[in-house]
Write an enzyme that holds these catalytic residues in place. Structure first.
Site, PDB file in Angstrom:
ATOM      1  N   TRP A  33       0.842  -1.218   0.000  1.00 57.28           N
ATOM      2  CA  TRP A  33       0.000   0.000   0.000  1.00 57.28           C
ATOM      3  C   TRP A  33       0.864   1.250   0.000  1.00 57.28           C
ATOM      4  O   TRP A  33       2.006   1.227   0.469  1.00 57.28           O
ATOM      5  CB  TRP A  33      -0.954  -0.016   1.199  1.00 57.28           C
ATOM      6  CG  TRP A  33      -0.295   0.021   2.557  1.00 57.28           C
ATOM      7  CD1 TRP A  33       0.077  -1.060   3.307  1.00 57.28           C
ATOM      8  CD2 TRP A  33       0.094   1.181   3.310  1.00 57.28           C
ATOM      9  NE1 TRP A  33       0.676  -0.642   4.487  1.00 57.28           N
ATOM     10  CE2 TRP A  33       0.689   0.726   4.519  1.00 57.28           C
ATOM     11  CE3 TRP A  33      -0.006   2.562   3.109  1.00 57.28           C
ATOM     12  CZ2 TRP A  33       1.180   1.596   5.502  1.00 57.28           C
ATOM     13  CZ3 TRP A  33       0.493   3.434   4.088  1.00 57.28           C
ATOM     14  CH2 TRP A  33       1.080   2.934   5.265  1.00 57.28           C
ATOM     15  N   GLU A  76       7.332   8.785  13.855  1.00 57.25           N
ATOM     16  CA  GLU A  76       7.534   8.155  12.535  1.00 57.25           C
ATOM     17  C   GLU A  76       8.379   9.063  11.636  1.00 57.25           C
ATOM     18  O   GLU A  76       9.194   8.584  10.848  1.00 57.25           O
ATOM     19  CB  GLU A  76       6.189   7.869  11.861  1.00 57.25           C
ATOM     20  CG  GLU A  76       5.295   6.856  12.570  1.00 57.25           C
ATOM     21  CD  GLU A  76       5.755   5.406  12.393  1.00 57.25           C
ATOM     22  OE1 GLU A  76       6.709   5.162  11.634  1.00 57.25           O
ATOM     23  OE2 GLU A  76       5.164   4.527  13.050  1.00 57.25           O
ATOM     24  N   GLU A 113       8.966   1.885   6.289  1.00 58.15           N
ATOM     25  CA  GLU A 113       8.643   2.771   7.406  1.00 58.15           C
ATOM     26  C   GLU A 113       8.331   4.196   6.937  1.00 58.15           C
ATOM     27  O   GLU A 113       7.492   4.889   7.511  1.00 58.15           O
ATOM     28  CB  GLU A 113       9.810   2.813   8.408  1.00 58.15           C
ATOM     29  CG  GLU A 113       9.906   1.591   9.305  1.00 58.15           C
ATOM     30  CD  GLU A 113       8.836   1.580  10.382  1.00 58.15           C
ATOM     31  OE1 GLU A 113       8.277   2.643  10.693  1.00 58.15           O
ATOM     32  OE2 GLU A 113       8.540   0.493  10.909  1.00 58.15           O
ATOM     33  N   HIS A 116       4.842   5.570   6.728  1.00 57.07           N
ATOM     34  CA  HIS A 116       4.013   5.816   7.914  1.00 57.07           C
ATOM     35  C   HIS A 116       3.908   7.306   8.236  1.00 57.07           C
ATOM     36  O   HIS A 116       2.810   7.842   8.412  1.00 57.07           O
ATOM     37  CB  HIS A 116       4.558   5.054   9.131  1.00 57.07           C
ATOM     38  CG  HIS A 116       4.634   3.576   8.905  1.00 57.07           C
ATOM     39  ND1 HIS A 116       5.298   2.724   9.751  1.00 57.07           N
ATOM     40  CD2 HIS A 116       4.132   2.803   7.909  1.00 57.07           C
ATOM     41  CE1 HIS A 116       5.187   1.481   9.295  1.00 57.07           C
ATOM     42  NE2 HIS A 116       4.492   1.505   8.177  1.00 57.07           N
ATOM     43  N   GLU A 166       9.091  -2.279  17.674  1.00 59.57           N
ATOM     44  CA  GLU A 166       8.121  -2.509  16.594  1.00 59.57           C
ATOM     45  C   GLU A 166       6.806  -3.021  17.170  1.00 59.57           C
ATOM     46  O   GLU A 166       5.733  -2.666  16.674  1.00 59.57           O
ATOM     47  CB  GLU A 166       8.676  -3.511  15.568  1.00 59.57           C
ATOM     48  CG  GLU A 166       9.884  -3.017  14.790  1.00 59.57           C
ATOM     49  CD  GLU A 166       9.554  -1.996  13.693  1.00 59.57           C
ATOM     50  OE1 GLU A 166       8.395  -1.574  13.577  1.00 59.57           O
ATOM     51  OE2 GLU A 166      10.464  -1.622  12.955  1.00 59.57           O
ATOM     52  N   THR A 169       4.980  -0.023  18.773  1.00 55.73           N
ATOM     53  CA  THR A 169       4.296   0.842  17.798  1.00 55.73           C
ATOM     54  C   THR A 169       3.075   0.122  17.210  1.00 55.73           C
ATOM     55  O   THR A 169       2.064   0.757  16.927  1.00 55.73           O
ATOM     56  CB  THR A 169       5.227   1.308  16.658  1.00 55.73           C
ATOM     57  OG1 THR A 169       5.950   0.189  16.159  1.00 55.73           O
ATOM     58  CG2 THR A 169       6.189   2.374  17.109  1.00 55.73           C
ATOM     59  N   ASP A 198       2.104  -3.187   9.283  1.00 56.16           N
ATOM     60  CA  ASP A 198       3.531  -3.114   8.918  1.00 56.16           C
ATOM     61  C   ASP A 198       4.412  -3.331  10.152  1.00 56.16           C
ATOM     62  O   ASP A 198       5.396  -4.067  10.124  1.00 56.16           O
ATOM     63  CB  ASP A 198       3.887  -1.718   8.355  1.00 56.16           C
ATOM     64  CG  ASP A 198       3.459  -1.524   6.903  1.00 56.16           C
ATOM     65  OD1 ASP A 198       2.754  -2.392   6.361  1.00 56.16           O
ATOM     66  OD2 ASP A 198       3.855  -0.495   6.314  1.00 56.16           O
ATOM     67  N   GLU A 199       4.053  -2.655  11.235  1.00 51.62           N
ATOM     68  CA  GLU A 199       4.868  -2.731  12.455  1.00 51.62           C
ATOM     69  C   GLU A 199       4.933  -4.178  12.949  1.00 51.62           C
ATOM     70  O   GLU A 199       5.980  -4.637  13.417  1.00 51.62           O
ATOM     71  CB  GLU A 199       4.306  -1.836  13.566  1.00 51.62           C
ATOM     72  CG  GLU A 199       4.018  -0.390  13.179  1.00 51.62           C
ATOM     73  CD  GLU A 199       5.235   0.464  12.869  1.00 51.62           C
ATOM     74  OE1 GLU A 199       6.333  -0.096  12.655  1.00 51.62           O
ATOM     75  OE2 GLU A 199       5.086   1.699  12.821  1.00 51.62           O
ATOM     76  N   HIS A 202       7.386  -6.160  10.912  1.00 49.82           N
ATOM     77  CA  HIS A 202       8.756  -5.791  11.288  1.00 49.82           C
ATOM     78  C   HIS A 202       9.149  -6.421  12.630  1.00 49.82           C
ATOM     79  O   HIS A 202      10.269  -6.893  12.808  1.00 49.82           O
ATOM     80  CB  HIS A 202       8.891  -4.262  11.371  1.00 49.82           C
ATOM     81  CG  HIS A 202       8.636  -3.567  10.062  1.00 49.82           C
ATOM     82  ND1 HIS A 202       8.373  -2.227   9.961  1.00 49.82           N
ATOM     83  CD2 HIS A 202       8.589  -4.045   8.787  1.00 49.82           C
ATOM     84  CE1 HIS A 202       8.181  -1.899   8.687  1.00 49.82           C
ATOM     85  NE2 HIS A 202       8.304  -2.988   7.960  1.00 49.82           N
TER      86      HIS A 202
HETATM   87 FE   LIG Z   1       8.298   0.431  12.920  1.00 52.24          FE
HETATM   88 FE   LIG Z   2       6.473   2.953  11.658  1.00 51.88          FE
END
Ligand SMILES: [Fe+2]
Ligand SMILES: [Fe+2]
Length: 331
Positions: A33, A76, A113, A116, A166, A169, A198-199, A202
């Protein structure tokens, strides 16, 4: 052999696997995305109507919410600090030509990242609820002030930090999404949830790195983990300040907001630690040295100890007025 070289050897031993980790835990650029997928399309005739809708949905959210979202965004946006820090970690060698998988990982992770802060910044700008100039000054301060997370150039400590961070977040973006949804702000909820996803990927990657290091060098890995927990995991924005304010002060005030809202709490810190202890199966590590054995013991007992401390802990209920957000009487 000095301890330093063992770390480098372990990083080099794992390095051929990093390409596979990128396939497993990251998403190719052309498939993932992009911020624009969640924002009004400025080329469309409907743009102003969509912005109007964003501004309408933003009206129900209270003061602490905006402060928390601003601080999350700025955290971020300080990505240049994190990338340059990680690039300098032992074994992550960007000067070694294209063959070093670790530096490729750091670049690809940074690239993910980067979306974000981009998304949240544009949302804040369109929402009409925050003083963007003050937000921008804080962002510039934070990047300029840098951070000191106590990891040095040690890959073991840095991967403990990123495993922890990670997940932290992931939790906070998820909670912000939930609060937004409760107030009928579906578009913001979607944005925060997609970032939280996403976090999580990670987090899964970094905790895997630590798990593999534990197979190669359990004693030093356990010692590095214990060392990080003794000095406490500081948040990456711990130097946060407002314009004219002293370094770090705004971070403390924002943390109170996040606690009050339940977006990120002392309990979350304990839960993350427990999850890491469990995933890394500290309890079943075999034949540790005496010092590593003590460190393991410390880590295994730490969640319970922190639990006792946190029950006595108080955070301020007093609402600070930030320059980022104009007071509107809504908590
Ligand atoms: Fe992150
Ligand atoms: Fe992030």
């Amino acid at each position: 052999m000095p301890e330093k070289n063992i770390r480098l050897e372990v990083m080099q031993a794992i390095e051929p696997k990093v390409e596979g980790f990128m396939k497993e835990f990251l998403i190719p650029t052309e498939e993932i995305w992009q911020p624009t997928d969640f924002l009004p399309d400025s080329q469309s005739d409907k743009f102003f109507d969509e912005v109007e809708a964003i501004r309408g949905e933003a009206k129900e959210l209270g003061y602490d919410f905006w402060v928390t979202l601003v601080a999350d965004t700025i955290t971020e946006e300080a990505l240049p600090t994190y990338e340059s820090w990680l690039m300098d970690v032992e074994g992550i060698d960007q000067h070694n030509g294209k063959e070093n998988g670790w530096s490729k990982w750091v670049r690809a992770w940074t690239a993910e990242e980067n979306r974000h802060g981009d998304l949240l910044n544009k949302y804040l700008y369109l929402s009409g609820r925050v003083n963007m100039r003050e937000v921008e000054i804080t962002t510039q301060h934070l990047i300029s002030d840098g951070f000191d997370i106590g990891t040095d150039r040690d890959p073991y400590k840095n991967f403990v930090y990123t495993s922890f961070q990670e997940l932290a977040t992931n939790i906070s973006h998820k909670r912000v999404a939930k609060l937004a949804r409760q107030k009928g702000n579906k578009s913001l909820a979607k944005m925060c949830n997609i970032i939280a996803g996403d976090e999580m990927r990670h987090h899964l990657a970094y905790r895997e790195f630590v798990k593999i290091i534990l197979e190669h060098d359990p004693n030093n890995m356990v010692l590095a983990f214990a060392d990080m927990m003794k000095r406490k995991i500081v948040m990456p924005a711990h130097f946060l300040r407002e314009s004219g304010g002293s370094i770090g002060l705004a971070f403390e005030q924002f943390s109170d907001c996040a606690q009050r809202l339940g977006v990120y709490t002392a309990q979350d810190y304990i839960d993350i630690l427990q999850k890491l202890n469990d995933y890394w199966q500290l309890g079943s590590l075999q034949s540790l040295s005496d010092t590593a054995e003590k460190a393991r013991d410390y880590l295994m007992k730490l969640p319970e100890r922190l639990q006792r401390i946190s029950e006595r802990m108080k955070f301020s209920e007093e609402q600070h007025t930030f320059k980022w957000v104009t007071a509107n009487g809504m908590l």
